[in-house]
Design a protein around this motif. Structure first.
Motif, PDB file in Angstrom:
ATOM      1  N   GLY A 175       0.772  -1.230   0.000  1.00  0.00           N
ATOM      2  CA  GLY A 175       0.000   0.000   0.000  1.00  0.00           C
ATOM      3  C   GLY A 175       0.808   1.288   0.000  1.00  0.00           C
ATOM      4  O   GLY A 175       0.267   2.365   0.239  1.00  0.00           O
ATOM      5  N   VAL A 176       2.102   1.177  -0.263  1.00  0.00           N
ATOM      6  CA  VAL A 176       2.941   2.386  -0.339  1.00  0.00           C
ATOM      7  C   VAL A 176       2.649   3.102  -1.660  1.00  0.00           C
ATOM      8  O   VAL A 176       2.413   2.455  -2.686  1.00  0.00           O
ATOM      9  CB  VAL A 176       4.433   2.011  -0.250  1.00  0.00           C
ATOM     10  CG1 VAL A 176       5.318   3.243  -0.396  1.00  0.00           C
ATOM     11  CG2 VAL A 176       4.720   1.304   1.066  1.00  0.00           C
ATOM     12  N   LYS A 177       2.660   4.421  -1.630  1.00  0.00           N
ATOM     13  CA  LYS A 177       2.444   5.198  -2.847  1.00  0.00           C
ATOM     14  C   LYS A 177       3.706   5.998  -3.166  1.00  0.00           C
ATOM     15  O   LYS A 177       3.817   7.187  -2.818  1.00  0.00           O
ATOM     16  CB  LYS A 177       1.241   6.122  -2.685  1.00  0.00           C
ATOM     17  CG  LYS A 177      -0.076   5.360  -2.487  1.00  0.00           C
ATOM     18  CD  LYS A 177      -1.264   6.294  -2.352  1.00  0.00           C
ATOM     19  CE  LYS A 177      -2.560   5.496  -2.189  1.00  0.00           C
ATOM     20  NZ  LYS A 177      -3.732   6.401  -2.017  1.00  0.00           N
ATOM     21  N   PRO A 178       4.676   5.345  -3.828  1.00  0.00           N
ATOM     22  CA  PRO A 178       5.923   6.054  -4.147  1.00  0.00           C
ATOM     23  C   PRO A 178       5.671   7.234  -5.079  1.00  0.00           C
ATOM     24  O   PRO A 178       4.714   7.231  -5.865  1.00  0.00           O
ATOM     25  CB  PRO A 178       6.771   4.979  -4.839  1.00  0.00           C
ATOM     26  CG  PRO A 178       6.128   3.671  -4.492  1.00  0.00           C
ATOM     27  CD  PRO A 178       4.673   3.971  -4.333  1.00  0.00           C
ATOM     28  N   GLU A 179       6.524   8.232  -4.983  1.00  0.00           N
ATOM     29  CA  GLU A 179       6.383   9.377  -5.867  1.00  0.00           C
ATOM     30  C   GLU A 179       6.669   8.975  -7.314  1.00  0.00           C
ATOM     31  O   GLU A 179       7.339   7.979  -7.581  1.00  0.00           O
ATOM     32  CB  GLU A 179       7.344  10.491  -5.448  1.00  0.00           C
ATOM     33  CG  GLU A 179       8.814  10.128  -5.574  1.00  0.00           C
ATOM     34  CD  GLU A 179       9.722  11.260  -5.145  1.00  0.00           C
ATOM     35  OE1 GLU A 179      10.285  11.921  -6.033  1.00  0.00           O
ATOM     36  OE2 GLU A 179       9.866  11.477  -3.932  1.00  0.00           O
ATOM     37  N   LYS A 180       6.158   9.739  -8.242  1.00  0.00           N
ATOM     38  CA  LYS A 180       6.366   9.455  -9.655  1.00  0.00           C
ATOM     39  C   LYS A 180       7.859   9.530  -9.984  1.00  0.00           C
ATOM     40  O   LYS A 180       8.555  10.460  -9.580  1.00  0.00           O
ATOM     41  CB  LYS A 180       5.592  10.465 -10.502  1.00  0.00           C
ATOM     42  CG  LYS A 180       5.639  10.176 -11.993  1.00  0.00           C
ATOM     43  CD  LYS A 180       4.782  11.171 -12.776  1.00  0.00           C
ATOM     44  CE  LYS A 180       4.827  10.875 -14.262  1.00  0.00           C
ATOM     45  NZ  LYS A 180       4.006  11.859 -15.035  1.00  0.00           N
ATOM     46  N   GLY A 181       8.338   8.514 -10.707  1.00  0.00           N
ATOM     47  CA  GLY A 181       9.753   8.483 -11.071  1.00  0.00           C
ATOM     48  C   GLY A 181      10.664   8.188  -9.901  1.00  0.00           C
ATOM     49  O   GLY A 181      11.837   8.581  -9.907  1.00  0.00           O
ATOM     50  N   VAL A 182      10.154   7.447  -8.912  1.00  0.00           N
ATOM     51  CA  VAL A 182      10.915   7.206  -7.690  1.00  0.00           C
ATOM     52  C   VAL A 182      12.223   6.464  -7.947  1.00  0.00           C
ATOM     53  O   VAL A 182      13.205   6.631  -7.209  1.00  0.00           O
ATOM     54  CB  VAL A 182      10.042   6.429  -6.672  1.00  0.00           C
ATOM     55  CG1 VAL A 182       9.753   5.020  -7.173  1.00  0.00           C
ATOM     56  CG2 VAL A 182      10.704   6.370  -5.305  1.00  0.00           C
ATOM     57  N   ALA A 183      12.273   5.662  -9.011  1.00  0.00           N
ATOM     58  CA  ALA A 183      13.468   4.846  -9.277  1.00  0.00           C
ATOM     59  C   ALA A 183      14.451   5.514 -10.236  1.00  0.00           C
ATOM     60  O   ALA A 183      15.491   4.936 -10.545  1.00  0.00           O
ATOM     61  CB  ALA A 183      13.047   3.490  -9.833  1.00  0.00           C
ATOM     62  N   ARG A 184      14.151   6.735 -10.693  1.00  0.00           N
ATOM     63  CA  ARG A 184      14.993   7.368 -11.715  1.00  0.00           C
ATOM     64  C   ARG A 184      16.422   7.604 -11.205  1.00  0.00           C
ATOM     65  O   ARG A 184      17.404   7.320 -11.892  1.00  0.00           O
ATOM     66  CB  ARG A 184      14.364   8.682 -12.162  1.00  0.00           C
ATOM     67  CG  ARG A 184      15.094   9.337 -13.341  1.00  0.00           C
ATOM     68  CD  ARG A 184      14.415  10.618 -13.769  1.00  0.00           C
ATOM     69  NE  ARG A 184      13.046  10.369 -14.201  1.00  0.00           N
ATOM     70  CZ  ARG A 184      11.964  10.856 -13.591  1.00  0.00           C
ATOM     71  NH1 ARG A 184      12.088  11.634 -12.520  1.00  0.00           N
ATOM     72  NH2 ARG A 184      10.759  10.588 -14.039  1.00  0.00           N
ATOM     73  N   LEU A 185      16.547   8.124 -10.015  1.00  0.00           N
ATOM     74  CA  LEU A 185      17.870   8.415  -9.464  1.00  0.00           C
ATOM     75  C   LEU A 185      18.678   7.129  -9.284  1.00  0.00           C
ATOM     76  O   LEU A 185      19.877   7.088  -9.594  1.00  0.00           O
ATOM     77  CB  LEU A 185      17.725   9.142  -8.124  1.00  0.00           C
ATOM     78  CG  LEU A 185      19.020   9.631  -7.470  1.00  0.00           C
ATOM     79  CD1 LEU A 185      19.701  10.673  -8.347  1.00  0.00           C
ATOM     80  CD2 LEU A 185      18.728  10.201  -6.079  1.00  0.00           C
ATOM     81  N   ALA A 186      18.018   6.071  -8.808  1.00  0.00           N
ATOM     82  CA  ALA A 186      18.707   4.791  -8.611  1.00  0.00           C
ATOM     83  C   ALA A 186      19.208   4.233  -9.939  1.00  0.00           C
ATOM     84  O   ALA A 186      20.321   3.699 -10.021  1.00  0.00           O
ATOM     85  CB  ALA A 186      17.762   3.801  -7.935  1.00  0.00           C
ATOM     86  N   ARG A 187      18.396   4.347 -10.977  1.00  0.00           N
ATOM     87  CA  ARG A 187      18.810   3.826 -12.292  1.00  0.00           C
ATOM     88  C   ARG A 187      19.927   4.680 -12.887  1.00  0.00           C
ATOM     89  O   ARG A 187      20.791   4.164 -13.607  1.00  0.00           O
ATOM     90  CB  ARG A 187      17.607   3.746 -13.223  1.00  0.00           C
ATOM     91  CG  ARG A 187      16.661   2.612 -12.863  1.00  0.00           C
ATOM     92  CD  ARG A 187      15.739   2.239 -14.012  1.00  0.00           C
ATOM     93  NE  ARG A 187      15.121   0.951 -13.759  1.00  0.00           N
ATOM     94  CZ  ARG A 187      13.928   0.777 -13.186  1.00  0.00           C
ATOM     95  NH1 ARG A 187      13.222   1.844 -12.809  1.00  0.00           N
ATOM     96  NH2 ARG A 187      13.451  -0.432 -12.988  1.00  0.00           N
ATOM     97  N   ASN A 188      19.910   5.972 -12.609  1.00  0.00           N
ATOM     98  CA  ASN A 188      21.020   6.816 -13.061  1.00  0.00           C
ATOM     99  C   ASN A 188      22.323   6.388 -12.386  1.00  0.00           C
ATOM    100  O   ASN A 188      23.384   6.345 -13.020  1.00  0.00           O
ATOM    101  CB  ASN A 188      20.735   8.283 -12.750  1.00  0.00           C
ATOM    102  CG  ASN A 188      19.670   8.878 -13.657  1.00  0.00           C
ATOM    103  OD1 ASN A 188      19.362   8.310 -14.707  1.00  0.00           O
ATOM    104  ND2 ASN A 188      19.093   9.994 -13.253  1.00  0.00           N
ATOM    105  N   ARG A 189      22.254   6.065 -11.105  1.00  0.00           N
ATOM    106  CA  ARG A 189      23.446   5.606 -10.407  1.00  0.00           C
ATOM    107  C   ARG A 189      23.911   4.258 -10.952  1.00  0.00           C
ATOM    108  O   ARG A 189      25.112   4.025 -11.119  1.00  0.00           O
ATOM    109  CB  ARG A 189      23.161   5.491  -8.895  1.00  0.00           C
ATOM    110  CG  ARG A 189      24.351   4.984  -8.078  1.00  0.00           C
ATOM    111  CD  ARG A 189      25.590   5.829  -8.314  1.00  0.00           C
ATOM    112  NE  ARG A 189      26.762   5.329  -7.606  1.00  0.00           N
ATOM    113  CZ  ARG A 189      28.003   5.501  -8.023  1.00  0.00           C
ATOM    114  NH1 ARG A 189      28.246   6.168  -9.158  1.00  0.00           N
ATOM    115  NH2 ARG A 189      29.010   5.025  -7.330  1.00  0.00           N
ATOM    116  N   LEU A 190      22.953   3.384 -11.262  1.00  0.00           N
ATOM    117  CA  LEU A 190      23.300   2.086 -11.846  1.00  0.00           C
ATOM    118  C   LEU A 190      24.013   2.280 -13.181  1.00  0.00           C
ATOM    119  O   LEU A 190      25.004   1.588 -13.474  1.00  0.00           O
ATOM    120  CB  LEU A 190      22.041   1.237 -12.025  1.00  0.00           C
ATOM    121  CG  LEU A 190      22.233  -0.136 -12.666  1.00  0.00           C
ATOM    122  CD1 LEU A 190      23.190  -0.996 -11.850  1.00  0.00           C
ATOM    123  CD2 LEU A 190      20.884  -0.841 -12.833  1.00  0.00           C
TER     124      LEU A 190
END
Length: 352
Positions: A123-138
């Motif tokens: 039931g968590v509602k992550p913000e839009k584009g929550v994984a963008r920063l992580a993928r940039n680091r990857l």
């Protein structure tokens, strides 16, 4: 009837439509009811996913749980910063099967599985584009890896080609195990299947047709499909003849029984259950080793091999994609075909 009867009084004019309440105006009872409907809808969609996908998401969430326990991050704190820290942590972790450091593609999937599980299971509602920063680091870590020449994961599966099929078929013994292995390798190649697609097949899914067999790959994490498998020009590597030989030798008379049955490891007798997806891949690997081929094949090798072999015969990407259930413009499929195209469509041809 008088004129008075035909007249319309001003009081009969329909009232103006009521202004609907906006979401921010909903009361607590309405919000609770809508939240329940949303959770039910998410559960229906999640339950309809293939078992393989559900298992993958469960593994991804288990990995995230381990990270949170080790780092002190709250379990449901799925944010841009925590996901980026998660990438850094995953970069140092060994892969599940290989024992070597985790492949970038596995890390990317872990990110996706974590976000989906947080949203749909917790039931968590992550913000839009929550994984963008992580993928940039990857992406940064991948560039550093490529610059240093570091290798991670097993890389792409080696393609199992037609010449390999000939060698593998000839090396299969003429007992029940050999008959099954020959049929499985050839059919796996012919339908460009994924391991789980063949593992789910039942006897009825291979229906006789005038030109060969209609293979119904009805269970797929991507898209179910019916694949026409024609008779091969060489009997020794004909998937239709090989399937018929296996069906008759194993006496597969139950249309709802597994198409690819397990065999006793010592006596080679039929066992009750069918091969698992992992078992399908093991058959492919052992068949190549039995034939003395120096390449280590995996369960993905026949799939890539069909794409490569078909391209060598000049078939279009759309035709190949339809056979194997790829998206018409799949980047993965295009990367397989590029290996062929770099020699067939080379700027130096006719120049030197």
């Amino acid at each position: 009837m008088t004129n008075r009867d035909l007249s319309v009084s001003s009081s009969s004019t329909p009232p103006a439509a009521a202004v609907p309440a906006r979401p921010e105006q909903f009361d607590e009872q309405t919000r609770a009811a809508l939240d329940h409907i949303d959770r039910q809808a998410v559960r229906v969609v999640a339950d309809g996913r293939p078992e393989r996908t559900r298992t993958g998401y469960a593994q991804d969430w288990a990995s995230w749980t381990t990270f949170c326990a080790e780092s002190g991050v709250p379990l449901l704190a799925v944010t841009p910063g925590t996901l980026t820290a998660y990438v850094e942590w995953l970069w140092t972790q060994p892969g599940w099967k290989t024992g070597s450091l985790m492949a970038p593609s596995t890390i990317d999937r872990r990110i996706s599985g974590t976000v989906v599980s947080a949203r749909e299971e917790h039931g968590v509602k992550p913000e839009k584009g929550v994984a963008r920063l992580a993928r940039n680091r990857l992406a940064q870590l991948v560039k550093e890896m490529e610059k240093s020449g570091e290798k991670r994961g097993r890389g792409q599966a080696a393609p199992l080609l037609v010449d390999h099929l000939v060698t593998i078929s000839a090396a299969c013994p003429e007992n029940l195990r050999g008959i099954r292995d020959r049929a499985l390798v050839l059919m796996h190649f012919a339908v460009a299947g994924r391991e789980h697609e063949l593992a789910a097949n039942r006897v009825r899914d291979y229906a006789d047709a005038p030109g060969g067999i209609q293979a119904d790959l009805r269970v797929s994490k991507v898209r179910p499909r019916v694949v026409p498998v024609p008779y091969g020009s060489r009997p020794s590597i004909c998937p239709v003849r090989a399937w018929t030989a296996w069906k008759e030798a194993a006496e597969l008379t139950d249309p709802d029984g597994p198409a690819w049955r397990r065999l006793h490891s010592r006596w080679h007798t039929l066992m009750g259950g069918g091969l698992s997806a992992e078992g399908i891949g093991d058959v492919i690997t052992r068949a190549g080793a039995r034939a003395g081929i120096d390449v280590r094949f995996t369960g993905h090798s026949p799939r890539r091999g069909l794409a490569t072999s078909s391209r060598l015969k000049g078939h279009d990407q759309i035709v190949i994609a339809k056979q194997g259930g790829w998206a018409p413009h799949s980047k993965v499929l295009a990367s397989y075909l590029e290996v062929v195209d770099q020699w067939e469509d080379n700027a130096l041809l006719g120049v030197l």
